[in-house]
Write a protein that holds these residues in place. Structure first.
Motif, mmCIF file in Angstrom:
data_model
loop_
_atom_site.group_PDB
_atom_site.id
_atom_site.type_symbol
_atom_site.label_atom_id
_atom_site.label_comp_id
_atom_site.label_asym_id
_atom_site.label_seq_id
_atom_site.Cartn_x
_atom_site.Cartn_y
_atom_site.Cartn_z
ATOM 1 N N PHE A 126 41.350 41.783 43.916
ATOM 2 C CA PHE A 126 42.039 40.238 43.250
ATOM 3 C C PHE A 126 42.513 40.462 42.416
ATOM 4 N N LYS A 134 44.642 35.324 45.021
ATOM 5 C CA LYS A 134 43.607 35.800 44.235
ATOM 6 C C LYS A 134 42.082 35.009 44.182
ATOM 7 N N LEU A 138 38.783 36.205 45.151
ATOM 8 C CA LEU A 138 37.688 36.767 43.885
ATOM 9 C C LEU A 138 36.441 35.704 44.771
ATOM 10 N N LYS A 142 32.576 37.225 44.439
ATOM 11 C CA LYS A 142 31.350 36.447 44.017
ATOM 12 C C LYS A 142 30.372 36.354 45.215
ATOM 13 N N TYR A 165 36.125 39.033 34.595
ATOM 14 C CA TYR A 165 36.270 38.007 35.830
ATOM 15 C C TYR A 165 35.016 37.028 35.620
ATOM 16 N N VAL A 167 32.358 37.941 37.816
ATOM 17 C CA VAL A 167 32.231 37.725 39.516
ATOM 18 C C VAL A 167 31.042 37.689 39.366
#
Length: 393
Positions: A126, A134, A138, A142, A165, A167
């Motif tokens: 991503f 993206k 993502l 997650k 990010y 995650v």
């Protein structure tokens, strides 16, 4: 639980990947090693490589098709099949290593009430994408982390992206300096190749003893920095004629197709030697002077490790994995990604300063041996399994 107790109890662990080639290539020898202590089962899509994994590693395998691309209908079917299989086998742990396998395996294992659900991020897609794709990728990562009990990034670069990010808030542990399998230094050993065999191979490729030989190993696609490499090499040979570039890899079946202009240059320049995909890359590393690897993104590139093990310094881009293996000026040089002029400057430096290259070459193998020797990596993984399983009991 001690290693002896682990071997006696033979807890069942299922290792999953989307394609059997990942189990075959990424985990060579590791599954056989772990099978001495646990009952290891390999799960991946159907294919000849899965049978080879079973025979080589001495483990049980199960074919469950997992699409690498997004395919909602097929993904639901795969998810259900994984759930049923986990329910039937009742493993202590499911450990996945590729994105789609991670997504489906972690969800299926959660609902099948598998106690330990581990995923290794060998690279993130991503960060280099944009827009809706993206966001979707993502979200998938997650979900993987949400359903996993343990998350292992392959290297600090991947770990930092997961943190940046947001995650997951779960602990992120890097095992054995990052690489998933380490390197067999008895196999990747330059001393296995005599001067006579190297000379014969060079002659067959039209390489002379005067030539400085760069080698690139990987898919011939945009994402690997092929456009910048070909353009930089074109400029390099205008000034230095005794330079060759050996390309080891294929473009077949790829969607990230190189532009026609790059192919035209590649095919027209006689000092670019394209040998296609090779099952054994060691002879080509043995005849080379330095690796050049201008990829846009990696998890933890095996090519850089293998070149280092064979005593080659490297020019790499400042991306995850590569910038952890290479120390600037010590065993290679790091240049910005997608920067043709920076790549050309580093390659020119290598050609014009043989004493620098020689010094970096002397450091290359020792630095790989110190951090990524295979038995050390395997032992570290085994100790991690022992730790997390003992805390789950």
């Amino acid at each position: 639980m001690s290693l002896t107790e682990a071997k006696t109890s033979k807890n069942k662990i299922i290792r999953t990947a989307a394609v059997p080639g990942s189990l075959y290539g990424l985990l060579k020898g590791q599954l056989h090693f772990l099978n001495q202590y646990y009952d290891i089962i390999g799960v991946a899509s159907e294919g000849p490589a899965l049978q080879l994994v079973e025979e080589r590693e001495g483990i049980q395998t199960k074919a469950i098709n997992i699409e690498r691309s997004i395919s909602p209908f097929k993904d639901v079917i795969s998810l259900f099949k994984l759930y049923r299989y986990f329910l039937k086998e009742k493993p202590m742990m499911v450990h996945s290593i590729t994105p789609k396998a991670g997504l489906l395996s972690m969800v299926a294992a959660y609902f099948a009430r598998v106690p330990v659900r581990a995923h290794t991020f060998t690279g993130l897609i991503f960060p280099t994408q944009t827009g809706f794709l993206k966001k979707l990728l993502l979200l998938f990562d997650k979900i993987i982390c949400n359903f996993a009990t343990h998350v292992y990034p392959e290297g600090n670069g991947v770990k930092n992206d997961l943190l940046q990010y947001k995650v997951t808030k779960k602990p992120l542990k890097i095992i054995a300096n990052g690489n998933v399998n380490g390197k067999d230094l008895a196999y990747f050993d330059p001393l296995l190749f005599s001067e006579e065999s190297i000379l014969a191979e060079k002659e067959s490729l039209g390489i002379t003893d005067k030539d400085f030989v760069f080698i690139f190993i990987g898919r011939l696609v945009n994402d690997k920095g092929m456009n910048e490499l070909v353009d930089a090499f074109y400029q390099l040979v205008q000034k230095h004629s005794d330079v060759k570039l050996v390309l080891v890899g294929s473009h077949e079946g790829e969607t990230d197709v190189l532009p026609e202009s790059t192919w035209n240059k590649l095919n027209a320049e006689k000092r670019i030697i394209w040998v296609g995909k090779q099952d054994d890359i060691r002879p080509y590393l043995a005849l080379s002077t330095a690796l050049v690897f201008p990829s846009y993104r990696e998890g933890f590139p095996n090519v850089v490790l293998e070149a280092g093990a064979m005593g080659l310094p490297a020019v790499v881009t400042d991306i995850n994995g590569s910038n952890e293996i290479i120390e600037n000026g010590k065993n290679g040089y790091i240049v910005p990604s997608k920067n043709e002029m920076a790549l050309l400057k580093a390659m020119t430096l290598f050609v014009e300063d043989p004493s620098l290259v020689s010094a970096m070459a002397k450091n290359a193998r020792a630095m790989i041996a110190d951090r990524y020797e295979q038995s050390f990596v395997w032992k570290s993984i085994l100790e991690e399994y022992e730790r997390i399983i003992s805390t789950t009991d």
